[in-house]
Design an enzyme around this catalytic site. Structure first.
Site, mmCIF file in Angstrom:
data_model
loop_
_atom_site.group_PDB
_atom_site.id
_atom_site.type_symbol
_atom_site.label_atom_id
_atom_site.label_comp_id
_atom_site.label_asym_id
_atom_site.label_seq_id
_atom_site.Cartn_x
_atom_site.Cartn_y
_atom_site.Cartn_z
ATOM 1 N N PRO A 1 0.848 -1.198 0.000
ATOM 2 C CA PRO A 1 0.000 0.000 0.000
ATOM 3 C C PRO A 1 0.883 1.248 0.000
ATOM 4 C CG PRO A 1 -0.055 -1.099 2.151
ATOM 5 C CD PRO A 1 0.647 -2.011 1.197
ATOM 6 N N HIS A 2 0.510 2.232 -0.808
ATOM 7 C CA HIS A 2 1.351 3.432 -0.877
ATOM 8 C C HIS A 2 0.537 4.657 -1.250
ATOM 9 C CE1 HIS A 2 1.426 1.575 -4.919
ATOM 10 N NE2 HIS A 2 1.348 2.818 -5.348
ATOM 11 N N ALA A 3 1.049 5.816 -0.904
ATOM 12 C CA ALA A 3 0.365 7.056 -1.243
ATOM 13 C C ALA A 3 1.316 8.235 -1.142
ATOM 14 C CB ALA A 3 -0.818 7.286 -0.298
#
Lengths: 154, 89
Positions: free
Chosen positions: A69-71
């Protein structure tokens, strides 16, 4: 900032060897809380929204038992990568249907340009090697995990 | 057969375009490999991890190499994805 300095991106406090919750969203919050507890997130809600929005766009379950998960979000002021692992694996909606056992959360400042993609691709490339995955699955200390990650991003 | 394609989506081969790309590569009776146009290395187009690892950005060129009965159809479909700007909401 040098994004390849692992002790800055992933200090030991961002590495957990504890069992995360068994759901995708629970695990993402677990990873986020590592960063929150380390004082690296100014706005937990904003960071969580950004991470979940990205998952809605397309899953970060990239297969091979890995979830990343990344942002990009202004909720952090420096590139941050948290690590946890799941013994049973978590359904991360991966195309190969393999449950995610190795979990990495990447957060970079919104103004970080291509930093997050650079970290993401370096991590992904190294995780294609089975021996790297094995080392991370078997590591018995946070230090060992950090050492493996250091080799990965160098 | 092979062809070189420029990646149009703004975020490069990432997120939804990447996901769509890998799904599509899996749909055809063809073995498709992908690499940066200026490098010799190729990775399986059907692997999300491998495609993510390439980290191809907007306006960069990739080389697609396909073998198998559906090779041409697969290349057509994949080129289509790479050439389509991502719909913004």
């Amino acid at each position: 900032m040098d994004v390849t300095d692992i002790s800055t991106i992933t200090p030991l406090e961002l590495i957990s060897l504890e069992e995360p919750p068994a759901t995708k969203e629970g695990a993402i919050e677990f990873l986020l809380d590592l960063a929150v507890d380390a004082g690296r997130v100014d706005d937990r809600d904003a960071a969580l929204d950004a991470l979940l929005e990205r998952e809605e766009d397309a899953t970060t379950g990239v297969g091979f038992g890995i979830g990343i998960p990344h942002a990009k979000t202004d909720a952090v002021s420096k590139p941050t990568v948290a690590f946890a692992r799941s013994t049973e694996g978590i359904d991360f909606d991966a195309m190969d249907d393999k449950p995610a056992k190795l979990l990495f959360m990447i957060l970079v400042p919104a103004a970080g340009g291509e930093d997050h993609l650079q970290i993401l691709s370096a991590l992904s490339r190294s995780l294609m090697h089975e021996d790297v995955r094995e080392k991370l699955l078997e590591a018995e200390s946070k230090q060992t995990v950090q050492d493996v990650l250091a080799e990965v991003v160098e | 057969m092979e062809r070189t394609v420029t990646v149009v989506p703004e975020d490069g081969l990432h997120a939804r375009p990447a996901s769509l790309f890998v799904e599509t590569a899996n749909e055809f009776d063809a073995d498709v490999q992908l690499g940066r146009a200026d490098e010799d290395d190729l990775v399986p187009a059907a692997s999300m991890l491998a495609v993510t690892g390439l980290g191809v950005g907007h306006d960069e060129s990739v080389r697609l190499v396909a073998e198998g009965d559906d090779a041409e159809a697969a290349l057509d479909a994949l080129e289509d994805i790479l050439s389509t700007p991502e719909a913004k909401q």
